[in-house]
Design a protein around this motif. Structure first.
Motif, PDB file in Angstrom:
ATOM      1  N   THR A   5       0.808  -1.219   0.000  1.00 30.57           N
ATOM      2  CA  THR A   5       0.000   0.000   0.000  1.00 30.57           C
ATOM      3  C   THR A   5       0.841   1.269   0.000  1.00 30.57           C
ATOM      4  O   THR A   5       0.313   2.342  -0.165  1.00 30.57           O
ATOM      5  N   ASP A   6       2.136   1.142   0.150  1.00 27.38           N
ATOM      6  CA  ASP A   6       2.969   2.326   0.317  1.00 27.38           C
ATOM      7  C   ASP A   6       3.565   2.870  -0.978  1.00 27.38           C
ATOM      8  O   ASP A   6       4.143   3.942  -0.972  1.00 27.38           O
ATOM      9  N   TRP A   7       3.463   2.165  -2.088  1.00 27.53           N
ATOM     10  CA  TRP A   7       4.120   2.609  -3.312  1.00 27.53           C
ATOM     11  C   TRP A   7       3.223   2.439  -4.521  1.00 27.53           C
ATOM     12  O   TRP A   7       2.451   1.493  -4.619  1.00 27.53           O
ATOM     13  N   LEU A   8       3.348   3.352  -5.472  1.00 29.04           N
ATOM     14  CA  LEU A   8       2.738   3.191  -6.785  1.00 29.04           C
ATOM     15  C   LEU A   8       3.811   2.617  -7.697  1.00 29.04           C
ATOM     16  O   LEU A   8       4.960   3.023  -7.637  1.00 29.04           O
ATOM     17  N   ASN A   9       3.452   1.685  -8.542  1.00 29.55           N
ATOM     18  CA  ASN A   9       4.417   1.086  -9.451  1.00 29.55           C
ATOM     19  C   ASN A   9       3.876   1.156 -10.870  1.00 29.55           C
ATOM     20  O   ASN A   9       2.673   1.084 -11.078  1.00 29.55           O
ATOM     21  N   PHE A  10       4.759   1.293 -11.819  1.00 28.91           N
ATOM     22  CA  PHE A  10       4.355   1.245 -13.206  1.00 28.91           C
ATOM     23  C   PHE A  10       5.332   0.382 -13.972  1.00 28.91           C
ATOM     24  O   PHE A  10       6.453   0.150 -13.543  1.00 28.91           O
ATOM     25  N   ASN A  11       4.894  -0.126 -15.123  1.00 30.65           N
ATOM     26  CA  ASN A  11       5.681  -1.048 -15.912  1.00 30.65           C
ATOM     27  C   ASN A  11       6.287  -0.315 -17.099  1.00 30.65           C
ATOM     28  O   ASN A  11       5.565   0.150 -17.972  1.00 30.65           O
ATOM     29  N   ASP A  67       4.496   9.298  -3.442  1.00 31.82           N
ATOM     30  CA  ASP A  67       3.771   8.034  -3.614  1.00 31.82           C
ATOM     31  C   ASP A  67       3.427   7.413  -2.271  1.00 31.82           C
ATOM     32  O   ASP A  67       2.333   6.885  -2.080  1.00 31.82           O
ATOM     33  N   TRP A  68       4.357   7.465  -1.342  1.00 30.92           N
ATOM     34  CA  TRP A  68       4.117   6.862  -0.035  1.00 30.92           C
ATOM     35  C   TRP A  68       2.944   7.545   0.652  1.00 30.92           C
ATOM     36  O   TRP A  68       2.017   6.899   1.134  1.00 30.92           O
ATOM     37  N   ARG A  72      -0.932   5.931   1.179  1.00 30.48           N
ATOM     38  CA  ARG A  72      -1.489   5.835   2.534  1.00 30.48           C
ATOM     39  C   ARG A  72      -2.809   6.596   2.595  1.00 30.48           C
ATOM     40  O   ARG A  72      -3.774   6.134   3.194  1.00 30.48           O
ATOM     41  N   LYS A  73      -2.833   7.770   1.977  1.00 26.04           N
ATOM     42  CA  LYS A  73      -4.045   8.592   1.959  1.00 26.04           C
ATOM     43  C   LYS A  73      -5.179   7.845   1.247  1.00 26.04           C
ATOM     44  O   LYS A  73      -6.300   7.770   1.749  1.00 26.04           O
ATOM     45  N   GLY A  74      -4.875   7.290   0.090  1.00 26.97           N
ATOM     46  CA  GLY A  74      -5.871   6.561  -0.686  1.00 26.97           C
ATOM     47  C   GLY A  74      -6.377   5.309   0.003  1.00 26.97           C
ATOM     48  O   GLY A  74      -7.527   4.907  -0.181  1.00 26.97           O
ATOM     49  N   ALA A  75      -5.524   4.690   0.806  1.00 26.31           N
ATOM     50  CA  ALA A  75      -5.904   3.466   1.514  1.00 26.31           C
ATOM     51  C   ALA A  75      -6.588   3.768   2.848  1.00 26.31           C
ATOM     52  O   ALA A  75      -6.973   2.859   3.568  1.00 26.31           O
ATOM     53  N   GLY A  76      -6.710   5.052   3.185  1.00 27.89           N
ATOM     54  CA  GLY A  76      -7.353   5.426   4.439  1.00 27.89           C
ATOM     55  C   GLY A  76      -6.483   5.161   5.661  1.00 27.89           C
ATOM     56  O   GLY A  76      -6.992   5.078   6.776  1.00 27.89           O
ATOM     57  N   LEU A  77      -5.173   5.050   5.456  1.00 35.32           N
ATOM     58  CA  LEU A  77      -4.266   4.801   6.569  1.00 35.32           C
ATOM     59  C   LEU A  77      -3.850   6.119   7.217  1.00 35.32           C
ATOM     60  O   LEU A  77      -3.864   7.170   6.580  1.00 35.32           O
ATOM     61  N   THR A  78      -3.453   6.057   8.464  1.00 39.26           N
ATOM     62  CA  THR A  78      -2.994   7.232   9.187  1.00 39.26           C
ATOM     63  C   THR A  78      -1.673   7.714   8.597  1.00 39.26           C
ATOM     64  O   THR A  78      -0.798   6.913   8.296  1.00 39.26           O
ATOM     65  N   GLN A  79      -1.546   9.034   8.436  1.00 38.91           N
ATOM     66  CA  GLN A  79      -0.301   9.601   7.941  1.00 38.91           C
ATOM     67  C   GLN A  79       0.704   9.740   9.090  1.00 38.91           C
ATOM     68  O   GLN A  79       0.330   9.761  10.253  1.00 38.91           O
ATOM     69  N   LEU A  80       1.950   9.855   8.721  1.00 38.43           N
ATOM     70  CA  LEU A  80       2.981  10.114   9.712  1.00 38.43           C
ATOM     71  C   LEU A  80       2.807  11.518  10.275  1.00 38.43           C
ATOM     72  O   LEU A  80       2.229  12.386   9.619  1.00 38.43           O
ATOM     73  N   ASP A  93       3.765  19.007  -6.044  1.00 37.54           N
ATOM     74  CA  ASP A  93       4.395  19.958  -6.960  1.00 37.54           C
ATOM     75  C   ASP A  93       5.824  19.544  -7.310  1.00 37.54           C
ATOM     76  O   ASP A  93       6.230  19.571  -8.475  1.00 37.54           O
ATOM     77  N   ILE A  94       6.593  19.169  -6.302  1.00 39.57           N
ATOM     78  CA  ILE A  94       7.980  18.760  -6.537  1.00 39.57           C
ATOM     79  C   ILE A  94       8.018  17.491  -7.387  1.00 39.57           C
ATOM     80  O   ILE A  94       8.808  17.376  -8.329  1.00 39.57           O
ATOM     81  N   SER A  95       7.133  16.543  -7.088  1.00 37.15           N
ATOM     82  CA  SER A  95       7.097  15.282  -7.829  1.00 37.15           C
ATOM     83  C   SER A  95       6.681  15.499  -9.278  1.00 37.15           C
ATOM     84  O   SER A  95       7.166  14.813 -10.176  1.00 37.15           O
ATOM     85  N   ALA A  96       5.787  16.442  -9.512  1.00 37.47           N
ATOM     86  CA  ALA A  96       5.380  16.749 -10.887  1.00 37.47           C
ATOM     87  C   ALA A  96       6.574  17.241 -11.698  1.00 37.47           C
ATOM     88  O   ALA A  96       6.717  16.883 -12.874  1.00 37.47           O
ATOM     89  N   GLN A  97       7.449  18.002 -11.078  1.00 37.15           N
ATOM     90  CA  GLN A  97       8.666  18.449 -11.762  1.00 37.15           C
ATOM     91  C   GLN A  97       9.542  17.238 -12.107  1.00 37.15           C
ATOM     92  O   GLN A  97      10.089  17.135 -13.202  1.00 37.15           O
TER      93      GLN A  97
END
Length: 104
Positions: A5-11, A67-68, A72-80, A93-97
């Motif tokens: 649940t902590d990472w998005l992955n792409f192929n 992504d982390w 977590r947000k999408g899975a409804g988990l508590t954030q750090l 914003d930084i990740s979009a760059q």
């Protein structure tokens, strides 16, 4: 969360050019190396949070934190501690760059 649940992955196997751009981005935007203008912004964004510049985040740079937090947000988990919508928006914003470099 856990590893699923902590990472998005792409192929990248379906597009050799995307794979090439992705690997170049990882080298340019790792936790140790990134564009000069980004490092102070990322440091400020991470201040006061429990996010650290270590592990996968050290390898992949800003998108790893984005992504982390996003997963977590999408899975409804508590954030750090220290992660709120404002911090998420800054990471976005930084990740979009960073992702933009994959296609340029």
């Amino acid at each position: 969360g856990d590893a699923h649940t902590d990472w998005l992955n792409f192929n990248t196997a379906c597009c050799p050019r995307l794979e090439e751009l992705y690997h170049a981005s990882v080298k340019e935007w790792s936790g140790d190396v990134m564009p000069e203008a980004v490092r102070p912004l990322l440091t400020k964004t991470l201040e006061g949070t429990a996010l650290t510049q270590s592990g996968q985040a050290k390898v992949y740079g800003p998108i790893a934190w984005r992504d982390w937090v996003s997963c977590r947000k999408g899975a409804g988990l508590t954030q750090l501690p220290g992660i709120d919508q404002s911090k998420f928006d800054q990471l976005e914003d930084i990740s979009a760059q960073q992702v933009g470099k994959w296609f340029s």
